[in-house]
Design a protein around this motif. Structure first.
Motif, PDB file in Angstrom:
ATOM      1  N   SER A  94       0.541  -1.607  -0.060  1.00 20.59           N
ATOM      2  CA  SER A  94       0.285   0.281  -0.689  1.00 20.59           C
ATOM      3  C   SER A  94       0.783   1.379  -0.348  1.00 20.59           C
ATOM      4  N   LYS A  95       2.545   0.932   0.574  1.00 24.87           N
ATOM      5  CA  LYS A  95       2.974   2.372   0.844  1.00 24.87           C
ATOM      6  C   LYS A  95       3.269   3.118   1.371  1.00 24.87           C
ATOM      7  N   ARG A  96       2.238   2.554   2.565  1.00 26.65           N
ATOM      8  CA  ARG A  96       1.497   3.941   3.318  1.00 26.65           C
ATOM      9  C   ARG A  96       2.144   3.809   4.122  1.00 26.65           C
ATOM     10  N   ARG A  97       2.806   5.889   4.604  1.00 22.40           N
ATOM     11  CA  ARG A  97       3.687   6.039   5.386  1.00 22.40           C
ATOM     12  C   ARG A  97       3.096   6.329   7.395  1.00 22.40           C
ATOM     13  N   GLU A  98       3.875   5.115   7.911  1.00 21.48           N
ATOM     14  CA  GLU A  98       3.809   5.472   8.963  1.00 21.48           C
ATOM     15  C   GLU A  98       4.456   5.499  10.293  1.00 21.48           C
ATOM     16  N   VAL A  99       4.343   5.566  12.078  1.00 16.12           N
ATOM     17  CA  VAL A  99       4.757   6.541  12.562  1.00 16.12           C
ATOM     18  C   VAL A  99       6.115   4.881  13.029  1.00 16.12           C
ATOM     19  N   ALA A 100       7.222   4.168  13.051  1.00 16.45           N
ATOM     20  CA  ALA A 100       7.858   3.499  13.784  1.00 16.45           C
ATOM     21  C   ALA A 100       8.214   3.025  14.660  1.00 16.45           C
ATOM     22  N   TRP A 101       8.546   4.453  15.578  1.00 16.58           N
ATOM     23  CA  TRP A 101       8.650   4.593  16.975  1.00 16.58           C
ATOM     24  C   TRP A 101       8.719   6.048  17.063  1.00 16.58           C
ATOM     25  N   ILE A 102       8.839   5.864  18.290  1.00 16.77           N
ATOM     26  CA  ILE A 102       9.163   8.198  18.925  1.00 16.77           C
ATOM     27  C   ILE A 102       9.716   7.650  20.391  1.00 16.77           C
ATOM     28  N   TYR A 103      10.787   8.296  20.120  1.00 20.61           N
ATOM     29  CA  TYR A 103      11.636   8.954  21.423  1.00 20.61           C
ATOM     30  C   TYR A 103      11.476  10.156  22.679  1.00 20.61           C
ATOM     31  N   VAL A 104      10.966  10.296  23.298  1.00 23.58           N
ATOM     32  CA  VAL A 104      10.947  11.570  24.343  1.00 23.58           C
ATOM     33  C   VAL A 104      11.896  10.694  25.489  1.00 23.58           C
ATOM     34  N   GLY A 105      12.647  12.333  25.481  1.00 21.66           N
ATOM     35  CA  GLY A 105      13.744  12.007  26.836  1.00 21.66           C
ATOM     36  C   GLY A 105      14.951  13.378  26.300  1.00 21.66           C
ATOM     37  N   SER A 106      15.933  12.644  27.598  1.00 19.79           N
ATOM     38  CA  SER A 106      16.945  14.268  27.775  1.00 19.79           C
ATOM     39  C   SER A 106      18.434  13.920  27.641  1.00 19.79           C
ATOM     40  N   SER A 118       6.232   2.815  21.031  1.00 20.08           N
ATOM     41  CA  SER A 118       6.036   1.786  19.424  1.00 20.08           C
ATOM     42  C   SER A 118       5.046   2.450  19.335  1.00 20.08           C
ATOM     43  N   PRO A 119       3.763   1.769  18.024  1.00 17.43           N
ATOM     44  CA  PRO A 119       2.798   2.069  17.641  1.00 17.43           C
ATOM     45  C   PRO A 119       2.473   1.351  18.215  1.00 17.43           C
ATOM     46  N   HIS A 120       2.967  -0.255  18.302  1.00 15.05           N
ATOM     47  CA  HIS A 120       1.872  -0.955  19.432  1.00 15.05           C
ATOM     48  C   HIS A 120       1.792  -0.928  20.701  1.00 15.05           C
ATOM     49  N   THR A 121       1.869   0.542  21.270  1.00 17.15           N
ATOM     50  CA  THR A 121       1.827   0.843  22.511  1.00 17.15           C
ATOM     51  C   THR A 121       0.632   1.816  22.108  1.00 17.15           C
ATOM     52  N   LEU A 122       0.805   2.360  21.239  1.00 13.81           N
ATOM     53  CA  LEU A 122       0.040   3.958  20.867  1.00 13.81           C
ATOM     54  C   LEU A 122      -1.440   3.035  19.954  1.00 13.81           C
ATOM     55  N   GLY A 180      -5.289   2.176  19.108  1.00 12.37           N
ATOM     56  CA  GLY A 180      -6.154   2.534  18.947  1.00 12.37           C
ATOM     57  C   GLY A 180      -6.251   3.929  20.717  1.00 12.37           C
ATOM     58  N   LEU A 181      -4.821   4.518  20.701  1.00 15.12           N
ATOM     59  CA  LEU A 181      -5.571   5.683  21.732  1.00 15.12           C
ATOM     60  C   LEU A 181      -5.319   7.048  20.253  1.00 15.12           C
ATOM     61  N   ILE A 182      -3.873   6.957  19.516  1.00 12.90           N
ATOM     62  CA  ILE A 182      -4.192   7.989  18.555  1.00 12.90           C
ATOM     63  C   ILE A 182      -4.100   7.507  17.024  1.00 12.90           C
ATOM     64  N   PRO A 183      -4.671   8.448  16.050  1.00 13.57           N
ATOM     65  CA  PRO A 183      -4.480   8.099  14.644  1.00 13.57           C
ATOM     66  C   PRO A 183      -2.632   7.886  14.552  1.00 13.57           C
ATOM     67  N   LEU A 184      -2.208   6.887  13.688  1.00 10.52           N
ATOM     68  CA  LEU A 184      -1.069   7.082  13.100  1.00 10.52           C
ATOM     69  C   LEU A 184      -0.787   7.126  11.833  1.00 10.52           C
ATOM     70  N   THR A 185      -1.339   7.941  11.449  1.00 11.24           N
ATOM     71  CA  THR A 185      -1.080   7.380  10.166  1.00 11.24           C
ATOM     72  C   THR A 185      -2.118   8.959   9.304  1.00 11.24           C
ATOM     73  N   PRO A 186      -0.667  10.026   8.540  1.00  8.09           N
ATOM     74  CA  PRO A 186      -1.560  11.283   8.431  1.00  8.09           C
ATOM     75  C   PRO A 186      -2.845  11.560   8.076  1.00  8.09           C
ATOM     76  N   PRO A 187      -3.562  12.334   8.119  1.00  6.92           N
ATOM     77  CA  PRO A 187      -4.941  12.314   7.187  1.00  6.92           C
ATOM     78  C   PRO A 187      -4.873  12.452   5.773  1.00  6.92           C
ATOM     79  N   HIS A 188      -5.949  11.720   4.891  1.00  2.00           N
ATOM     80  CA  HIS A 188      -5.672  11.931   3.678  1.00  2.00           C
ATOM     81  C   HIS A 188      -5.718  13.478   3.162  1.00  2.00           C
ATOM     82  N   THR A 189      -4.912  13.901   2.103  1.00  2.00           N
ATOM     83  CA  THR A 189      -5.713  15.103   1.686  1.00  2.00           C
ATOM     84  C   THR A 189      -6.185  14.999   0.268  1.00  2.00           C
ATOM     85  N   THR A 190      -6.548  15.822  -0.240  1.00  2.00           N
ATOM     86  CA  THR A 190      -7.563  15.692  -1.952  1.00  2.00           C
ATOM     87  C   THR A 190      -6.688  16.759  -2.243  1.00  2.00           C
TER      88      THR A 190
END
Length: 89
Positions: free
Chosen positions: A31-43, A73-77, A79-89
């Motif tokens: 599908s070539k859809r882009r998605e979040v692989a991981w996010i790191y937040v720290g110091s 990781s996306p697995h952690t998130l 159902g909480l937030i959408p991990l793919t950007p909204p489709h634009t037309t």
């Protein structure tokens, strides 16, 4: 609720926070859809001081500064937030 008080002499200090994000296409996904692989937040800075350096012929890890971070990781998130950007037309 009441706000937490600022530490003495630190009312205008910026938080010591870094955010890194891996975003792209999954290999083999037709599908070539882009998605979040991981996010790191720290110091952590990206440095040997923050991540450590091997010493004594790579037998020991020398860490000069202890930091705190969270890897999400996306697995952690899921159902909480959408991990793919909204489709634009």
């Amino acid at each position: 609720g009441a706000a937490l008080p600022h530490p003495p002499n630190r009312t205008s200090a910026c938080p010591h926070l870094k955010t890194f994000l891996k975003y792209g296409r999954r290999s083999g996904d037709v599908s070539k859809r882009r998605e979040v692989a991981w996010i790191y937040v720290g110091s952590h800075n990206i440095s040997k001081v923050a991540w450590g350096q091997l010493s004594n012929h790579d037998s020991q890890l020398y860490i000069r500064s202890y930091e705190l971070g969270i890897l999400i990781s996306p697995h952690t998130l899921r159902g909480l937030i959408p991990l793919t950007p909204p489709h634009t037309t």
